[in-house]
Design an enzyme around this catalytic site. Structure first.
Site, PDB file in Angstrom:
ATOM      1  N   LYS A  53       0.839  -1.205   0.000  1.00 11.18           N
ATOM      2  CA  LYS A  53       0.000   0.000   0.000  1.00 11.18           C
ATOM      3  C   LYS A  53       0.870   1.250   0.000  1.00 11.18           C
ATOM      4  CE  LYS A  53      -3.707  -2.604   2.069  1.00 11.18           C
ATOM      5  NZ  LYS A  53      -4.351  -3.162   3.232  1.00 11.18           N
ATOM      6  N   GLN A  97      -5.231  -1.931   9.413  1.00 12.39           N
ATOM      7  CA  GLN A  97      -4.953  -3.225   8.791  1.00 12.39           C
ATOM      8  C   GLN A  97      -5.543  -4.365   9.622  1.00 12.39           C
ATOM      9  OE1 GLN A  97      -3.368  -3.691   5.722  1.00 12.39           O
ATOM     10  NE2 GLN A  97      -3.980  -5.811   6.005  1.00 12.39           N
ATOM     11  N   ASP A 120     -11.512   1.830   2.914  1.00 12.47           N
ATOM     12  CA  ASP A 120     -11.618   0.367   2.775  1.00 12.47           C
ATOM     13  C   ASP A 120     -13.050  -0.037   2.398  1.00 12.47           C
ATOM     14  OD1 ASP A 120      -9.497  -1.371   2.956  1.00 12.47           O
ATOM     15  OD2 ASP A 120      -9.452  -1.418   5.144  1.00 12.47           O
TER      16      ASP A 120
END
Ligand code: NAP
Length: 285
Positions: A53, A97, A120
């Site tokens: 990322k 995460q 997300d």
């Protein structure tokens, strides 16, 4: 029939090139899209995803910040941090995460992130908006899959899409996005009876189970579009998908490989969502 391979990696690169140009133009206007990634603990797979990322952020020009915290971090500490990030104007996207250590309530953390910064696409507000066909941040893996289908002008409308797996991050949302594209959607999971008959009827088959080579060429319909989401590490250390690529490609019309398939598209859609969030925050959308 030998399938046409859909290389997500190539599509991801071309989308990232376009995003790089877009971010350069935004920066000229004083807008710098910012992504903050929070990593708790030292799970090697999570570390490697976070690295991917950051690499993508650097490439497209997104200002990314990594906050690494020990696995002993309490839920309260994490909630306080998310509160701070929610109110920071330089942060357009917040990504915690997953998975989180067992003592932290994952759903509570997802819901603490402001829906405006939910790049997300896991927040119930984002999911609700997606299900009702409203503009929102779509979850990155499902959104990437739709982009892959569209890049090959694959007709989705009226097709029977069969999804194997019903997780909140892949299976359920990809079915919703396909429904939004007017597919007829069937979900299969570990309790599905006679799953073979659904798979054999699938025009579009999405496999997100997490079992190496769960599907092979004998299972699928001639000419089917096969999207392999699975990432499984096998004995020799290499990565393989949920689909036996070699046998399935002899029967499918289109197929995605693992690696170089869905994975690179997931991170690319995260970049897309972060840029979109920055544009929204600055009144450009
Ligand atoms: P997950 O949360 O573990 O869900 C797996 C799903 O598969 C569940 O719905 C489960 O059914 C179903 N399942 C398990 N065994 C089955 C069986 N024998 N028959 C039918 N269905 C079965 O996994 P996930 O997070 O969706 O991830 C799936 C795979 O995709 C993993 O390999 C993961 O690493 C990979 N992944 C890749 C990306 C990427 O960007 N490439 C992103 C996310 C995930 P139940 O609900 O009934 O238990």
């Amino acid at each position: 029939m030998t399938a046409e391979v859909i290389y997500g990696k190539e599509l991801a690169q071309s989308l990232r090139d376009d995003m790089k140009e877009e971010v350069e133009a935004l920066r000229l206007k004083g807008i710098i899209p910012g992504l903050t990634v929070v990593l708790i603990g030292d799970d090697p797979a999570s570390k490697s995803y976070v690295k991917g990322k950051q690499k993508a952020s650097d490439y497209v020009g997104v200002a990314s910040e990594l906050i690494e915290l020990p696995s002993s971090t309490s839920q309260e500490e994490l909630l306080t941090l998310i509160d701070e990030l929610n109110s920071k104007t330089t942060v357009n996207g917040i990504l915690v995460q997953l998975p989180l250590p067992a003592h932290i309530d994952e759903q509570m953390i997802i819901e603490a992130i402001s829906p405006e910064k939910d790049v997300d696409g896991f927040h119930p507000v984002s999911i609700g908006r997606m299900m009702t066909g409203k503009d929102t941040f779509y979850p990155c893996t499902p959104y990437g899959i739709i982009q892959m289908l569209k890049s090959k002008q694959i007709d989705i409308e009226g097709k029977h899409a069969v999804i194997i797996g019903r997780s909140n991050i892949v299976g359920k949302p990809v079915g919703q996005l396909l429904l939004g594209e007017n597919a007829t959607v069937t979900y299969c999971h570990s309790r599905t009876k006679d799953m073979a008959k659904f798979i054999a009827d699938a025009d579009i088959l999405i496999v997100a189970v997490g079992i190496a080579h769960f599907i092979n060429g004998d299972h699928i319909k001639e000419g089917a579009v096969v999207i392999d989401v699975g990432v499984n590490r096998v004995e020799d250390g290499s990565l393989t998908g949920d689909v036996d690529f070699e046998s399935a490609k002899e029967k499918a019309g289109f197929i995605t490989p693992v690696p170089k398939g869905v994975g690179p598209m997931t991170i690319t859609m995260l970049m897309h969502n972060t840029i979109k969030s920055a544009k929204k925050a600055n009144g450009l959308l």
